[in-house]
Every structure is written in structure tokens, then in C-alpha cells.
Scaffold this motif. Structure first.
Motif, PDB file in Angstrom:
ATOM      1  N   ARG A 147       0.833  -1.201   0.000  1.00 12.20           N
ATOM      2  CA  ARG A 147       0.000   0.000   0.000  1.00 12.20           C
ATOM      3  C   ARG A 147       0.871   1.255   0.000  1.00 12.20           C
ATOM      4  NH1 ARG A 147      -2.899   2.742   4.288  1.00 12.20           N
ATOM      5  NH2 ARG A 147      -4.712   3.853   3.434  1.00 12.20           N
ATOM      6  N   GLN A 148       1.956   1.236   0.778  1.00 11.68           N
ATOM      7  CA  GLN A 148       2.870   2.368   0.787  1.00 11.68           C
ATOM      8  C   GLN A 148       3.590   2.501  -0.559  1.00 11.68           C
ATOM      9  OE1 GLN A 148       5.102   1.289   4.390  1.00 11.68           O
ATOM     10  NE2 GLN A 148       4.514   3.272   5.270  1.00 11.68           N
ATOM     11  N   SER A 168       2.472   1.525  -3.445  1.00 12.71           N
ATOM     12  CA  SER A 168       1.496   2.016  -4.414  1.00 12.71           C
ATOM     13  C   SER A 168       1.301   3.525  -4.271  1.00 12.71           C
ATOM     14  CB  SER A 168       0.161   1.291  -4.226  1.00 12.71           C
ATOM     15  OG  SER A 168      -0.811   1.785  -5.123  1.00 12.71           O
ATOM     16  N   ALA A 169       1.197   4.005  -3.020  1.00 13.28           N
ATOM     17  CA  ALA A 169       1.029   5.439  -2.788  1.00 13.28           C
ATOM     18  C   ALA A 169       2.247   6.207  -3.293  1.00 13.28           C
ATOM     19  CB  ALA A 169       0.806   5.706  -1.303  1.00 13.28           C
ATOM     20  N   TRP A 170       3.430   5.651  -3.055  1.00 14.20           N
ATOM     21  CA  TRP A 170       4.687   6.269  -3.518  1.00 14.20           C
ATOM     22  C   TRP A 170       4.647   6.434  -5.042  1.00 14.20           C
ATOM     23  CZ3 TRP A 170       9.480   6.072  -0.256  1.00 14.20           C
ATOM     24  CH2 TRP A 170      10.605   6.571  -0.902  1.00 14.20           C
ATOM     25  N   LEU A 171       4.298   5.356  -5.737  1.00 11.02           N
ATOM     26  CA  LEU A 171       4.237   5.403  -7.198  1.00 11.02           C
ATOM     27  C   LEU A 171       3.159   6.363  -7.694  1.00 11.02           C
ATOM     28  CD1 LEU A 171       4.719   1.654  -8.137  1.00 11.02           C
ATOM     29  CD2 LEU A 171       6.272   3.528  -8.677  1.00 11.02           C
ATOM     30  N   ARG A 172       2.020   6.379  -7.006  1.00  7.80           N
ATOM     31  CA  ARG A 172       0.948   7.299  -7.402  1.00  7.80           C
ATOM     32  C   ARG A 172       1.386   8.747  -7.201  1.00  7.80           C
ATOM     33  NH1 ARG A 172      -4.154   5.765  -4.121  1.00  7.80           N
ATOM     34  NH2 ARG A 172      -5.044   7.487  -5.334  1.00  7.80           N
ATOM     35  N   GLY A 173       2.206   8.978  -6.183  1.00  4.67           N
ATOM     36  CA  GLY A 173       2.748  10.310  -5.980  1.00  4.67           C
ATOM     37  C   GLY A 173       3.657  10.717  -7.125  1.00  4.67           C
ATOM     38  N   LEU A 174       4.505   9.798  -7.572  1.00 10.07           N
ATOM     39  CA  LEU A 174       5.385  10.081  -8.708  1.00 10.07           C
ATOM     40  C   LEU A 174       4.566  10.285  -9.983  1.00 10.07           C
ATOM     41  CD1 LEU A 174       8.342   7.590  -8.161  1.00 10.07           C
ATOM     42  CD2 LEU A 174       8.129   9.962  -7.411  1.00 10.07           C
ATOM     43  N   LEU A 175       3.511   9.513 -10.113  1.00 13.67           N
ATOM     44  CA  LEU A 175       2.617   9.665 -11.260  1.00 13.67           C
ATOM     45  C   LEU A 175       1.985  11.057 -11.252  1.00 13.67           C
ATOM     46  CD1 LEU A 175       1.424   7.906 -13.635  1.00 13.67           C
ATOM     47  CD2 LEU A 175      -0.526   7.495 -12.132  1.00 13.67           C
ATOM     48  N   THR A 176       1.617  11.532 -10.078  1.00 16.69           N
ATOM     49  CA  THR A 176       1.027  12.859  -9.950  1.00 16.69           C
ATOM     50  C   THR A 176       2.016  13.938 -10.367  1.00 16.69           C
ATOM     51  OG1 THR A 176      -0.338  12.055  -8.108  1.00 16.69           O
ATOM     52  CG2 THR A 176      -0.135  14.439  -8.354  1.00 16.69           C
ATOM     53  N   VAL A 177       3.283  13.764  -9.995  1.00 14.71           N
ATOM     54  CA  VAL A 177       4.321  14.709 -10.403  1.00 14.71           C
ATOM     55  C   VAL A 177       4.513  14.657 -11.922  1.00 14.71           C
ATOM     56  CG1 VAL A 177       6.778  15.271 -10.243  1.00 14.71           C
ATOM     57  CG2 VAL A 177       5.515  14.627  -8.188  1.00 14.71           C
ATOM     58  N   LEU A 214      -1.680  10.671   0.360  1.00  9.22           N
ATOM     59  CA  LEU A 214      -0.275  10.262   0.370  1.00  9.22           C
ATOM     60  C   LEU A 214       0.276  10.293   1.795  1.00  9.22           C
ATOM     61  CD1 LEU A 214       2.360   9.646  -1.326  1.00  9.22           C
ATOM     62  CD2 LEU A 214       2.820  12.093  -1.107  1.00  9.22           C
ATOM     63  N   ALA A 215       0.022  11.401   2.507  1.00  6.06           N
ATOM     64  CA  ALA A 215       0.538  11.552   3.859  1.00  6.06           C
ATOM     65  C   ALA A 215      -0.006  10.471   4.786  1.00  6.06           C
ATOM     66  CB  ALA A 215       0.184  12.945   4.396  1.00  6.06           C
ATOM     67  N   GLU A 216      -1.297  10.177   4.681  1.00  6.93           N
ATOM     68  CA  GLU A 216      -1.916   9.170   5.538  1.00  6.93           C
ATOM     69  C   GLU A 216      -1.327   7.786   5.277  1.00  6.93           C
ATOM     70  OE1 GLU A 216      -6.047   9.481   4.722  1.00  6.93           O
ATOM     71  OE2 GLU A 216      -6.289  11.444   5.709  1.00  6.93           O
ATOM     72  N   THR A 217      -1.037   7.497   4.008  1.00  4.11           N
ATOM     73  CA  THR A 217      -0.553   6.162   3.654  1.00  4.11           C
ATOM     74  C   THR A 217       0.921   5.967   3.992  1.00  4.11           C
ATOM     75  OG1 THR A 217      -2.148   6.124   1.829  1.00  4.11           O
ATOM     76  CG2 THR A 217      -0.409   4.461   1.804  1.00  4.11           C
ATOM     77  N   LEU A 218       1.739   6.992   3.770  1.00  2.00           N
ATOM     78  CA  LEU A 218       3.169   6.849   4.055  1.00  2.00           C
ATOM     79  C   LEU A 218       3.448   6.781   5.544  1.00  2.00           C
ATOM     80  CD1 LEU A 218       4.969   9.117   1.409  1.00  2.00           C
ATOM     81  CD2 LEU A 218       4.454   6.667   1.314  1.00  2.00           C
ATOM     82  N   GLY A 219       2.571   7.352   6.351  1.00  2.00           N
ATOM     83  CA  GLY A 219       2.739   7.243   7.793  1.00  2.00           C
ATOM     84  C   GLY A 219       3.644   8.303   8.392  1.00  2.00           C
ATOM     85  N   ASP A 220       4.187   8.002   9.586  1.00  3.59           N
ATOM     86  CA  ASP A 220       4.908   9.003  10.371  1.00  3.59           C
ATOM     87  C   ASP A 220       6.422   8.964  10.206  1.00  3.59           C
ATOM     88  OD1 ASP A 220       2.493   9.902  11.467  1.00  3.59           O
ATOM     89  OD2 ASP A 220       2.564   8.371  13.048  1.00  3.59           O
ATOM     90  N   SER A 221       6.941   8.001   9.474  1.00  2.00           N
ATOM     91  CA  SER A 221       8.390   7.876   9.348  1.00  2.00           C
ATOM     92  C   SER A 221       8.977   9.062   8.577  1.00  2.00           C
ATOM     93  CB  SER A 221       8.754   6.578   8.620  1.00  2.00           C
ATOM     94  OG  SER A 221      10.137   6.571   8.284  1.00  2.00           O
ATOM     95  N   LEU A 222       9.852   9.816   9.251  1.00  2.00           N
ATOM     96  CA  LEU A 222      10.471  10.978   8.617  1.00  2.00           C
ATOM     97  C   LEU A 222      11.319  10.565   7.422  1.00  2.00           C
ATOM     98  CD1 LEU A 222      11.094  14.019   8.614  1.00  2.00           C
ATOM     99  CD2 LEU A 222      12.980  13.536  10.205  1.00  2.00           C
ATOM    100  N   SER A 223      12.052   9.460   7.544  1.00  2.00           N
ATOM    101  CA  SER A 223      12.929   9.032   6.454  1.00  2.00           C
ATOM    102  C   SER A 223      12.127   8.634   5.219  1.00  2.00           C
ATOM    103  CB  SER A 223      13.818   7.861   6.900  1.00  2.00           C
ATOM    104  OG  SER A 223      13.027   6.740   7.272  1.00  2.00           O
TER     105      SER A 223
END
Length: 212
Positions: free
Chosen positions: A5-6, A8-17, A57-66
């Protein structure tokens, strides 16, 4: 990143860019398709991926700063892969940064390099020191996920693409310089690719021959 799920969200973020400037080039489509189907989430077809809102995106990636910073690093690389950083790309990356709760000086310095067609015509160039913060920021990405490492090895070319001329009816209509000349952050991308290869070879004991 631990979940599909993370990823997928990462890739969707890149797709949005990739969609931000209104042009989703065949090369970008092929890149994201290969990453989706071959490396990251092989059971997901590119057609199933959609753009993502900053909040989702923020909800799916979670709290990890890295994880959040590494996503923004790869988003910046996607944006500048053609050598220019447009206002539309900067806007969506700024929205992602805000939703992720980050305030990065490096991205502020990158905005100073925004592409303005009128400046290109007058030959005005940006001072190289402007990019020092974002260069240091990209150099700070520490690869510790095999899927992300494979993604970076595929996303970043193994060598500087050759310059070429585009011809129409036998007449040259445009000259495209080498990517290493066009993209002021190319050295940072190459360094990140090397760290990814080293991680796969040394830590994961993978055969990296396909990426060389």
C-alpha cells in the motif's frame, strides 16, 4: 517501506508529479510501468494506478520521517529528469511537502531554479551555489530498502545519455544536449544510483548485473 500500500502510494505520488506539467511522456509511462510490474508491486497494472491527493499520500506513508523525505527526493528526481523544474511541478511537490508536515530548505533553494522560458531566451543562467542545499539533501538519501534501491537503479540511467539531434524531413530542428549537461543535479542522481547498487550487492547479496 514495508507494505504494498505504501509502495502504491509512492508510485501514485510520482505519477502525480509526472502529470503536473500536463505532459506524461512515453518514457515516463514506460518507467513507471516497469517499476510497477517488475519491481515493486508486480500484480498491479499501470492502468490501475491513479494520481493521489497530498492528504492521502501523507496518511498512507505514515509518520516515518525518512520515508517521507525519501519520497520527496524521488519526486524531485522525477520532476527534474528532463533538466528543467517547472512551476506546476514545484506546486505539487510543495503540496506534498506541506501534507507530509515537512519544511525543507533544500526545496526552497530548488525553487530558485524554476524554469522561465523568457529567461532561457535571454541566456540568463542560475548561479551554481543556489543548488548547494538541494545537492546536499539528495546526497543525504540513505538506501535501506531493496525495492527502493531497484527503483532507483532503473529510474536513473547508468550513464549520461548521449546528445542527439532531432530531424524532420532531413533537416535538424532541435539539438538535445547530454543529460549530464542539461541536468544540474545529475551528479547527485548518479551518486544515489551507486549507493543503491552497493546496497543491493553488499547488503542484499543480489546480482546487480542487469542494472549495469
Amino acid at each position: 517501506m514495508n507494505s504494498d500500500r505504501q509502495i502504491s502510494a509512492w508510485l501514485r505520488g510520482l505519477l502525480t508529479v509526472a502529470y503536473a506539467d500536463g505532459h506524461f511522456d512515453p518514457e515516463e509511462q514506460e518507467l513507471i510501468a516497469s517499476l510497477t510490474q517488475d519491481e515493486l508491486i508486480p500484480h498491479t497494472d499501470l492502468g490501475e494506478l491513479e494520481t493521489i491527493t497530498p492528504q492521502e499520500l501523507a496518511e498512507t506513508l505514515g509518520d516515518s520521517l525518512s520515508i517521507k523525505e525519501d519520497f520527496l527526493r524521488t519526486a524531485v528526481m522525477m520532476a527534474i529528469s528532463n533538466g528543467v523544474y517547472s512551476q506546476s511541478e514545484a506546486d505539487i511537490i510543495h503540496e506534498f511537502q506541506t501534507a507530509l508536515g515537512l519544511d525543507l530548505e533544500a526545496l526552497k533553494s530548488l525553487e530558485a531554479t524554476l524554469w522561465h522560458p523568457e529567461e532561457e531566451k535571454t541566456g540568463k543562467a542560475k548561479h551554481p551555489d543556489v543548488l548547494k542545499p538541494v545537492k546536499n539533501w539528495l546526497d543525504g538519501m540513505d538506501v535501506k530498502d531493496a525495492r527502493v534501491a531497484r527503483f532507483l537503479c532503473k529510474m536513473i540511467p547508468s550513464q549520461c545519455p548521449f546528445e542527439r539531434d532531432i530531424t524532420l524531413f532531413g533537416k535538424k530542428i532541435v539539438h538535445i544536449p547530454p543529460m549530464c549537461e542539461l541536468n544540474p543535479l545529475y551528479e547527485q542522481m548518479v551518486g544515489l544510483r551507486f549507493r543503491s547498487l552497493s546496497y543491493l550487492a553488499d547488503d542484499c547479496k543480489e546480482d546487480v548485473t542487469p542494472y549495469i
